[in-house]
Design a protein around this motif. Sequence first.
Motif, PDB file in Angstrom:
ATOM      1  N   ALA A 121       0.840  -1.194   0.000  1.00 25.21           N
ATOM      2  CA  ALA A 121       0.000   0.000   0.000  1.00 25.21           C
ATOM      3  C   ALA A 121       0.872   1.239   0.000  1.00 25.21           C
ATOM      4  N   ARG A 122       0.290   2.343  -0.471  1.00 23.82           N
ATOM      5  CA  ARG A 122       0.969   3.626  -0.349  1.00 23.82           C
ATOM      6  C   ARG A 122       1.289   3.898   1.119  1.00 23.82           C
ATOM      7  N   ALA A 123       2.354   4.640   1.360  1.00 25.20           N
ATOM      8  CA  ALA A 123       2.790   4.890   2.728  1.00 25.20           C
ATOM      9  C   ALA A 123       1.695   5.527   3.571  1.00 25.20           C
ATOM     10  N   ASP A 124       0.940   6.473   3.009  1.00 28.19           N
ATOM     11  CA  ASP A 124      -0.084   7.142   3.818  1.00 28.19           C
ATOM     12  C   ASP A 124      -1.190   6.188   4.239  1.00 28.19           C
ATOM     13  N   VAL A 125      -1.451   5.171   3.404  1.00 31.59           N
ATOM     14  CA  VAL A 125      -2.474   4.177   3.760  1.00 31.59           C
ATOM     15  C   VAL A 125      -1.897   3.173   4.756  1.00 31.59           C
ATOM     16  N   MET A 126      -0.711   2.651   4.464  1.00 25.40           N
ATOM     17  CA  MET A 126      -0.115   1.642   5.333  1.00 25.40           C
ATOM     18  C   MET A 126       0.153   2.191   6.734  1.00 25.40           C
ATOM     19  N   ASN A 127       0.505   3.459   6.812  1.00 20.91           N
ATOM     20  CA  ASN A 127       0.893   4.037   8.094  1.00 20.91           C
ATOM     21  C   ASN A 127      -0.268   4.652   8.873  1.00 20.91           C
ATOM     22  N   CYS A 128      -1.501   4.383   8.440  1.00 19.78           N
ATOM     23  CA  CYS A 128      -2.648   5.050   9.066  1.00 19.78           C
ATOM     24  C   CYS A 128      -3.019   4.464  10.420  1.00 19.78           C
ATOM     25  N   LEU A 129      -2.517   3.276  10.761  1.00 18.58           N
ATOM     26  CA  LEU A 129      -2.900   2.658  12.032  1.00 18.58           C
ATOM     27  C   LEU A 129      -2.274   3.432  13.190  1.00 18.58           C
ATOM     28  N   ASP A 130      -3.047   3.657  14.227  1.00 18.10           N
ATOM     29  CA  ASP A 130      -2.544   4.412  15.378  1.00 18.10           C
ATOM     30  C   ASP A 130      -2.469   3.547  16.635  1.00 18.10           C
ATOM     31  N   ALA A 131      -2.340   2.235  16.428  1.00 20.00           N
ATOM     32  CA  ALA A 131      -2.163   1.302  17.544  1.00 20.00           C
ATOM     33  C   ALA A 131      -1.086   0.298  17.146  1.00 20.00           C
ATOM     34  N   ASN A 132      -0.580  -0.447  18.097  1.00 17.97           N
ATOM     35  CA  ASN A 132       0.486  -1.405  17.820  1.00 17.97           C
ATOM     36  C   ASN A 132      -0.015  -2.538  16.933  1.00 17.97           C
ATOM     37  N   SER A 133       0.856  -3.028  16.077  1.00 14.31           N
ATOM     38  CA  SER A 133       0.545  -4.205  15.273  1.00 14.31           C
ATOM     39  C   SER A 133       1.849  -4.844  14.835  1.00 14.31           C
ATOM     40  N   ILE A 134       1.945  -6.148  14.965  1.00 14.81           N
ATOM     41  CA  ILE A 134       3.129  -6.900  14.542  1.00 14.81           C
ATOM     42  C   ILE A 134       2.656  -8.154  13.823  1.00 14.81           C
ATOM     43  N   SER A 135       3.593  -8.992  13.402  1.00 15.91           N
ATOM     44  CA  SER A 135       3.255 -10.319  12.905  1.00 15.91           C
ATOM     45  C   SER A 135       4.238 -11.318  13.501  1.00 15.91           C
ATOM     46  N   THR A 136       3.725 -12.330  14.158  1.00 12.15           N
ATOM     47  CA  THR A 136       4.597 -13.343  14.738  1.00 12.15           C
ATOM     48  C   THR A 136       5.238 -14.192  13.645  1.00 12.15           C
ATOM     49  N   PHE A 137       4.434 -14.640  12.678  1.00 11.75           N
ATOM     50  CA  PHE A 137       4.925 -15.558  11.657  1.00 11.75           C
ATOM     51  C   PHE A 137       5.051 -14.920  10.274  1.00 11.75           C
ATOM     52  N   GLY A 138       4.373 -13.805  10.020  1.00  9.72           N
ATOM     53  CA  GLY A 138       4.539 -13.131   8.746  1.00  9.72           C
ATOM     54  C   GLY A 138       5.969 -12.649   8.593  1.00  9.72           C
TER      55      GLY A 138
END
Length: 427
Positions: free
Chosen positions: A284-301
């Motif tokens: 995604a474009r940076a402005d879309v990908m960076n829109c989340l304002d809470a933590n998010s990770i991926s354990t296996f991704g």
Amino acid sequence: MTGLYDRHLAVSPEWLALYYRNPLELTHGEGRHVWDADGNRYLDFFGGILTTMTAHALPEVTKAVSEQAGRLIHSSTLYLNRPMVELAERIAALSGIPDARVFFTTSGTEANDAALLLATAQRASNQILAMRNSYHGRSFSAVSITGNRSWSTTSLSPLQTLYVHGGVRTRGPYAELSDERFIRACVADLEDLLGHTRGVAALIAEPVQGVGGFTAPPDGLYAAFREVLDRHGILWISDEVQTGWGRTGDHFWGWQAHAASGPPDILTFAKGIGNGMSIGGVVARADVMNCLDANSISTFGGSPVTMAAGLANLSYLLEHDLQGNARRVGGLLIERLRAVGAGSPAVREVRGRGLMIGIELVKPGSDEADPEAAAAVLEAARAGGLLIGKGGGHNTSVLRIAPPLSLTVAEAEEGAEILGEALHAAA
């Protein structure tokens, strides 16, 4: 095999379907062929649901997996990961999306789920447009935007989904129109639908509907849709889980058949990039990908092992021009299958592009779908040494053909001959 089948039934959900009256246990593969537990060899025209993209047991991929597993198998996204960064750089450059960011998941379902999270967060709306006859995965959110009744297992949903015309060219209220008038009618339907809504987040669409039976709109439909979406500030998500990596031959991504619109805002991928390893992802474009304002990770991704496999597989695909092979050999295969279909009253349509081909079956003399015939052809093809898939929005009456992209001309000819005999035997 009966013993393993009984054990499967004892521990698996009833809805976990298996192909064939006597289910098949595959033990190993090489190139475009696989072998079962009884030693029978099959030409594989389905590739684990379009996932074995280059070849079975591709030495470059198995070597990369083995070497990485010997160093480090897992770390999570909490640490810097060189193979993940390298693969993300290559995918970002190939995506066509400007200032692209890449997030890795473990499946296409999870990739679409992440795309929906981004779109709804960025637009502060839970309204999603999806295509009729579509399929986007089996998670709670992905099922809720799936327009194919056979795969939509619940009406409960975290999203408000509205379905749009256009994914199926030869059925429905606009089937008899020319391509130009078909596109105009679908755009008018979209405009009318948006006139009754407020604040839609995104349209998600497969450029070629996979589970829906390899159906596709005329080239340019999504470019025309994009003009409408842009006026309303609505994001476009292109689900490339099955159409990506050159499978359609003419294009590296399915969205490029609608290139007048430029790239999508969000692109999802999975299946073929891992050649059997569990890789999915979102671009995604940076402005879309960076829109989340809470933590998010991926354990296996982004696992080091799967990323190593993806890098080796993508390199092989590009260095051997497998997109070009899909165009050349796929063009020959669809010609042969159309010749076969012309001699069968059960074949309504042979469609597709590249190595993504569907054969729709109906009851002879009618337009009524015939899932029993599709099941019979599946069995007859197996008996002849060929594995294919099935799908479709009309009671699973479409044979799905999607071999590894390294398919040879001789193998295409062999598969077409077996399919012709299977259609005759089933009739």
